[in-house]
Design a protein around this motif. Structure first.
Motif, short mmCIF file in Angstrom:
data_model
loop_
_atom_site.label_atom_id
_atom_site.label_comp_id
_atom_site.label_asym_id
_atom_site.label_seq_id
_atom_site.Cartn_x
_atom_site.Cartn_y
_atom_site.Cartn_z
N HIS A 145 8.36 -10.97 -33.71
CA HIS A 145 7.70 -9.91 -32.94
C HIS A 145 7.48 -8.64 -33.77
O HIS A 145 7.02 -7.63 -33.23
N ASP A 146 7.79 -8.65 -35.05
CA ASP A 146 7.41 -7.54 -35.92
C ASP A 146 5.96 -7.77 -36.37
O ASP A 146 5.56 -8.91 -36.64
N PHE A 147 5.19 -6.69 -36.48
CA PHE A 147 3.81 -6.84 -36.91
C PHE A 147 3.29 -5.52 -37.44
O PHE A 147 3.92 -4.46 -37.31
N MET A 148 2.11 -5.60 -38.07
CA MET A 148 1.35 -4.41 -38.45
C MET A 148 -0.10 -4.65 -38.05
O MET A 148 -0.51 -5.79 -37.79
N LEU A 149 -0.86 -3.58 -38.00
CA LEU A 149 -2.28 -3.67 -37.70
C LEU A 149 -3.07 -3.05 -38.85
O LEU A 149 -2.88 -1.89 -39.20
N LEU A 150 -3.94 -3.87 -39.44
CA LEU A 150 -4.77 -3.44 -40.58
C LEU A 150 -6.16 -3.11 -40.08
O LEU A 150 -6.82 -3.94 -39.44
N SER A 151 -6.61 -1.90 -40.37
CA SER A 151 -7.96 -1.50 -39.99
C SER A 151 -8.97 -2.17 -40.90
O SER A 151 -8.83 -2.13 -42.13
N LEU A 152 -9.99 -2.78 -40.33
CA LEU A 152 -11.06 -3.35 -41.13
C LEU A 152 -12.08 -2.30 -41.54
O LEU A 152 -13.06 -2.62 -42.21
N LYS A 153 -11.84 -1.06 -41.15
CA LYS A 153 -12.72 0.03 -41.55
C LYS A 153 -12.27 0.64 -42.88
O LYS A 153 -13.08 0.85 -43.78
N ASN A 154 -10.97 0.93 -43.00
CA ASN A 154 -10.49 1.58 -44.23
C ASN A 154 -9.38 0.82 -44.94
O ASN A 154 -8.85 1.27 -45.94
N HIS A 155 -9.03 -0.37 -44.42
CA HIS A 155 -8.04 -1.26 -45.05
C HIS A 155 -6.66 -0.62 -45.15
O HIS A 155 -5.90 -0.90 -46.09
N LYS A 156 -6.35 0.24 -44.19
CA LYS A 156 -5.02 0.81 -44.10
C LYS A 156 -4.42 0.47 -42.74
O LYS A 156 -5.07 -0.12 -41.88
N TYR A 157 -3.16 0.86 -42.55
CA TYR A 157 -2.39 0.38 -41.42
C TYR A 157 -2.11 1.48 -40.40
O TYR A 157 -1.98 2.66 -40.75
N LEU A 158 -1.99 1.04 -39.14
CA LEU A 158 -1.59 1.93 -38.07
C LEU A 158 -0.13 2.33 -38.24
O LEU A 158 0.72 1.49 -38.57
N GLY A 159 0.17 3.59 -38.03
CA GLY A 159 1.56 4.01 -38.12
C GLY A 159 1.73 5.44 -37.65
O GLY A 159 0.77 6.17 -37.39
N LYS A 160 3.01 5.82 -37.54
CA LYS A 160 3.34 7.18 -37.13
C LYS A 160 4.57 7.63 -37.89
O LYS A 160 5.57 6.91 -37.96
N SER A 161 4.49 8.80 -38.47
CA SER A 161 5.63 9.34 -39.20
C SER A 161 6.81 9.51 -38.25
O SER A 161 6.66 10.07 -37.17
N PRO A 162 8.00 9.03 -38.65
CA PRO A 162 9.17 9.20 -37.79
C PRO A 162 9.77 10.60 -37.85
O PRO A 162 10.71 10.90 -37.11
N THR A 163 9.22 11.48 -38.71
CA THR A 163 9.86 12.79 -38.91
C THR A 163 8.96 13.98 -38.62
O THR A 163 9.45 15.04 -38.25
N THR A 164 7.63 13.83 -38.76
CA THR A 164 6.78 15.03 -38.69
C THR A 164 6.33 15.40 -37.29
O THR A 164 5.91 16.52 -37.04
N GLY A 165 6.37 14.44 -36.35
CA GLY A 165 5.88 14.72 -35.01
C GLY A 165 4.40 14.51 -34.85
O GLY A 165 3.85 14.73 -33.76
N SER A 166 3.70 14.11 -35.92
CA SER A 166 2.26 13.87 -35.85
C SER A 166 1.94 12.70 -34.96
O SER A 166 2.79 11.82 -34.72
N SER A 167 0.72 12.65 -34.48
CA SER A 167 0.26 11.50 -33.71
C SER A 167 0.07 10.31 -34.63
O SER A 167 0.19 10.40 -35.85
N TYR A 168 -0.24 9.17 -34.00
CA TYR A 168 -0.50 7.97 -34.78
C TYR A 168 -1.72 8.18 -35.68
O TYR A 168 -2.67 8.89 -35.32
N SER A 169 -1.67 7.57 -36.85
CA SER A 169 -2.79 7.61 -37.79
C SER A 169 -3.06 6.20 -38.27
O SER A 169 -2.26 5.28 -38.05
N TRP A 170 -4.21 6.04 -38.94
CA TRP A 170 -4.54 4.76 -39.55
C TRP A 170 -4.71 4.97 -41.05
O TRP A 170 -5.69 4.57 -41.64
N ASP A 171 -3.70 5.59 -41.67
CA ASP A 171 -3.80 5.88 -43.10
C ASP A 171 -2.53 5.51 -43.86
O ASP A 171 -2.26 6.06 -44.92
N PHE A 172 -1.75 4.54 -43.33
CA PHE A 172 -0.56 4.08 -44.04
C PHE A 172 -0.96 3.01 -45.05
O PHE A 172 -1.67 2.06 -44.71
N ALA A 173 -0.47 3.14 -46.29
CA ALA A 173 -0.80 2.17 -47.34
C ALA A 173 -0.10 0.84 -47.13
O ALA A 173 -0.59 -0.20 -47.57
#
Length: 718
Positions: free
Chosen positions: A672-700
């Motif tokens: 049940h672990d997974f990642m999501l790869l964007s077919l637009k920019n080839h990066k992954y969905l994620g959220k920093s556990p420390t900054t409080g930012s919203s989700y982004s699609w710019d994780f390498a």
């Protein structure tokens, strides 16, 4: 962990004798593959394409038959082709595990496979014997052995356009040596340094000539693992160098290594308390990331890297990585995310919207049949002997394997031990042992050849048979008095190899199994340079020739091999970030954020829409769809009210920005672990556990501990 292992055991034994299930293959059956290619050890891979066929060679160290070669039509599904030799053809005791001489962690390693002059060449090194070459007109053999000698190892070989043959070798200071065309040895006086020390270049070289330019792919482990490419217009240099891949771990941290305390003299097979398992740093990449391997151009013109990666106690195995040429450099990864590579990607020749491999799909295959009933005249090709066997001391007769018991004080010194690599991420191996031929002092059973080793088996002392489990790390034994009919007992190894744990079990009827001892920790180690291996063995502890043991119906069951239900198509799920334990929530404000732990409100629910070929869209419970805007920075993961069709009416995919902005390739990390790869920019969905930012699609990509915010978990909402 104990509940997990026992749960696997109960599930596998609930229906009685274990059924034969499928074996791991990277092919997902929908035009995509998921790394690793094999979930068992395959070190130092080198790959070539000859016409429509791909060939992959790998290290076998001290095990025989040696130098394995696999064959594929699509780079994803592989089948066994051949071994280059059946046994080491050197007379020294160390090649045969005789008189306390051994080649653990040595033997033959880091092969280079090439095709030229109408034949195949496999170059490799044997410790103390120098450079070796094996040649054959047919990949299935027979192979001719050429002992080239010379201090050349971990090499790459190039057959140049002018007919000359070059070997590239050395660590840090890279050297080039010309080889004689008859494979009798190096050309005297031709060795030259082509890359001097100080350029950050490592070892494990693979040399190519592409469009008139020389490209050298190498790997370095100091101070951290990475892959480099050096290029030049001349084989002799000068070379310029770039890093083409780094930090790709697929979310696997470096394993705990077996260590020998300083000042301690250690020999294979001694009291395990003389060594220990080293510290475990789950955040460390170390040298376990993808590294060392070959590159190849596929039939459709695309380029691919096949690099090995450490998978904990399993050992090193192979990952298939797409490559992108940028400014004349072969970079691992995809445009927009170079240097990293997806765990799941589209197979070569796969056309989005219509799955095709050439004229027809390559069948989904695993390289080996791991189970063996020993009814044939030969073994299944997955088996290898631990060092050269004594062929007078074993046989296949009456549908069983018989191993004569020879003198040895411990498993690692037992001659004629038959082994095969364990397969992950979880598997259970079971074998029937017949004991009527045992004599006083004999020890026979099922073991794990690793450092430290372990086993479960039967010990005969006088006329008494005792079930015993041994763990070398603690020098501990657990003895169980058992009675069994007809001298037959079932032995089992239950492995959770992704988590470096295993436990033994036994049964007297093949239906009800009892575990023995505790869950043993496993490690990867650089003493034998191999991962864990199942072992069928018989030895005598009283220094004399003993009786014999017979083995039958060795089976391997892989509960994780069938991944057809791992993507929750059509289900409503809650997405939980592994770094924080908090579910993602589709805020009415229009951005994807995280909620508090345990939130089960409606806006934390997402339906997984099947877009074909492993691609998905996410639909919020209120009808909105997740969409990437802009470059996918925090706040740019928002929503849209509609989806553009994933495929056009003729079955092909129009790769428009709207489609790629709402279509994501599911990366299956199992359990049940997974990642999501964007077919637009080839990066992954994620959220920093420390900054409080919203989700982004710019994780390498993921970090080794899977807690940088890019690895997610899903739970179904009933």
């Amino acid at each position: 962990m104990k509940k997990l292992i026992l749960g696997v055991l109960m599930a596998l034994t609930a229906s009685g004798v274990m059924a034969q299930n499928k074996s791991w293959t990277a092919d997902n059956g929908n035009g995509t593959f998921t790394n690793p290619l094999f979930y068992d050890e395959f070190s130092d891979p080198d790959v070539i394409r000859v016409g429509d066929d791909y060939y992959l060679a790998g290290t076998t160290m001290h095990a025989v038959p040696g130098l394995v070669i696999l064959h594929s039509k699509d780079l994803v599904n592989w089948e066994f082709a051949s071994y280059c030799f059946d046994r080491f053809d050197f007379p020294e005791d160390r090649f045969a595990l005789k008189n306390h001489q051994e080649i653990y962690g040595q033997g033959i390693w880091a092969p280079c496979i090439r095709y030229a002059n109408g034949q195949f060449y496999v170059f490799s090194n044997i410790n103390g014997k120098g450079l070796q070459c094996y040649t054959a007109k047919d990949i299935r053999g027979p192979w001719t052995h050429h002992n080239m000698q010379g201090n050349i190892y971990d090499l790459g070989v190039l057959f140049d356009d002018d007919g000359k043959i070059y070997a590239i070798h050395g660590y840090g200071e890279v050297k080039c040596t010309e080889l004689k065309p008859d494979m009798s040895g190096p050309v005297e006086g031709t060795e030259r340094t082509i890359i001097p020390e100080g350029n950050g270049v490592g070892e494990g070289h693979h040399m190519y000539k592409i469009d008139g330019m020389y490209y050298l792919i190498s790997t370095d482990y100091s101070p951290n693992g990475r892959t480099l490419c050096s290029r030049s217009k001349s084989i002799w240099g000068p070379y310029e160098t770039r890093v083409i891949q780094a930090d790709e771990t697929y979310g696997y941290h470096a394993a705990s290594l077996t260590q020998v305390p300083r000042g301690t003299k250690y020999r294979i097979g001694e009291d395990g308390t003389k060594f220990q398992l080293g510290p475990l740093d789950k955040d460390a990449t170390a040298c376990s990331n993808a590294h060392q391997g070959g590159i190849v151009q596929a039939k459709d013109g695309s380029w691919w890297a096949l690099f090995m990666q450490d998978f904990h106690s399993i050992g090193r195995t192979v990952c298939l990585m797409p490559m992108t040429w940028e400014d004349g450099w072969p970079m691992v990864g995809l445009k927009g995310n170079l240097g990293r590579a997806p765990r799941t990607w589209f197979k070569p020749d796969t056309k989005l919207g219509c799955y095709a491999i050439g004229d027809e799909a390559q069948p989904m295959t695993a390289p080996y049949n791991r189970s063996d009933d020993f009814n044939g005249k030969t073994f299944a090709r997955v088996w290898q002997w631990n060092h050269n066997p004594d062929d007078k001391q074993w046989s296949l007769r009456g549908g069983r394997l018989r191993i004569q018991s020879q003198p040895a004080e411990q498993l690692m010194w037992a001659r004629n031990t038959l082994t095969q690599r364990v397969i992950g991420p979880k598997s259970v191996a079971t074998v029937e042992l017949y004991t009527k031929g045992m004599k006083d002092g004999d020890v026979c059973g099922l073991g794990n050849i690793n450092v430290p080793c372990s086993w479960i088996g039967i010990v005969k002392q006088g006329n008494t048979l005792t079930l015993r489990c041994f763990e070398q790390l603690t020098n501990d034994t657990v003895s169980v008095p058992v009675g069994f009919a007809n001298g037959k007992i079932y032995l089992r190894c239950i492995g959770d190899y992704d988590n470096d744990k295993m436990q033994y079990a036994y049964s007297t009827d093949g239906q009800n199994f009892q575990t023995v001892g505790h869950m043993m920790p496993l490690s990867y180690q650089l003493i034998s340079f191999q991962g864990s291996r199942h072992a069928l063995f018989a030895f005598n502890t009283k220094g004399r020739q003993g009786g014999y043991a017979e083995f039958d119906n060795f089976t391997v069951d892989e509960p994780c091999a069938d991944r057809s239900a791992n993507i929750p198509y059509g289900k409503t799920i809650r997405i939980i970030n592994k770094a924080t334990g908090r579910p993602a929530i589709a805020l009415k404000h229009g951005v994807l954020h995280d909620s508090h732990a345990g939130d089960k409100s409606q806006l934390t629910q997402f339906k997984v829409i099947d877009r074909g070929q492993g691609r998905v869209a996410l639909q919020c419970v209120d009808g909105r769809y997740v969409k990437v805007y802009g470059n996918g920075l925090p706040g740019d993961v928002r929503f849209t009210d509609s989806l553009v069709p994933a495929a056009s009416s003729d079955g092909t995919l129009a790769t428009t920005d709207d489609i790629n902005s709402t279509t994501f390739l599911w990366q299956d990390f199992l359990d049940h672990d997974f990642m999501l790869l964007s077919l637009k920019n080839h990066k992954y969905l994620g959220k920093s556990p420390t900054t409080g930012s919203s989700y982004s699609w710019d994780f390498a990509g993921p970090d080794p501990a899977r807690r940088n915010g890019s690895v997610l978990m899903w739970e179904e909402v009933k």
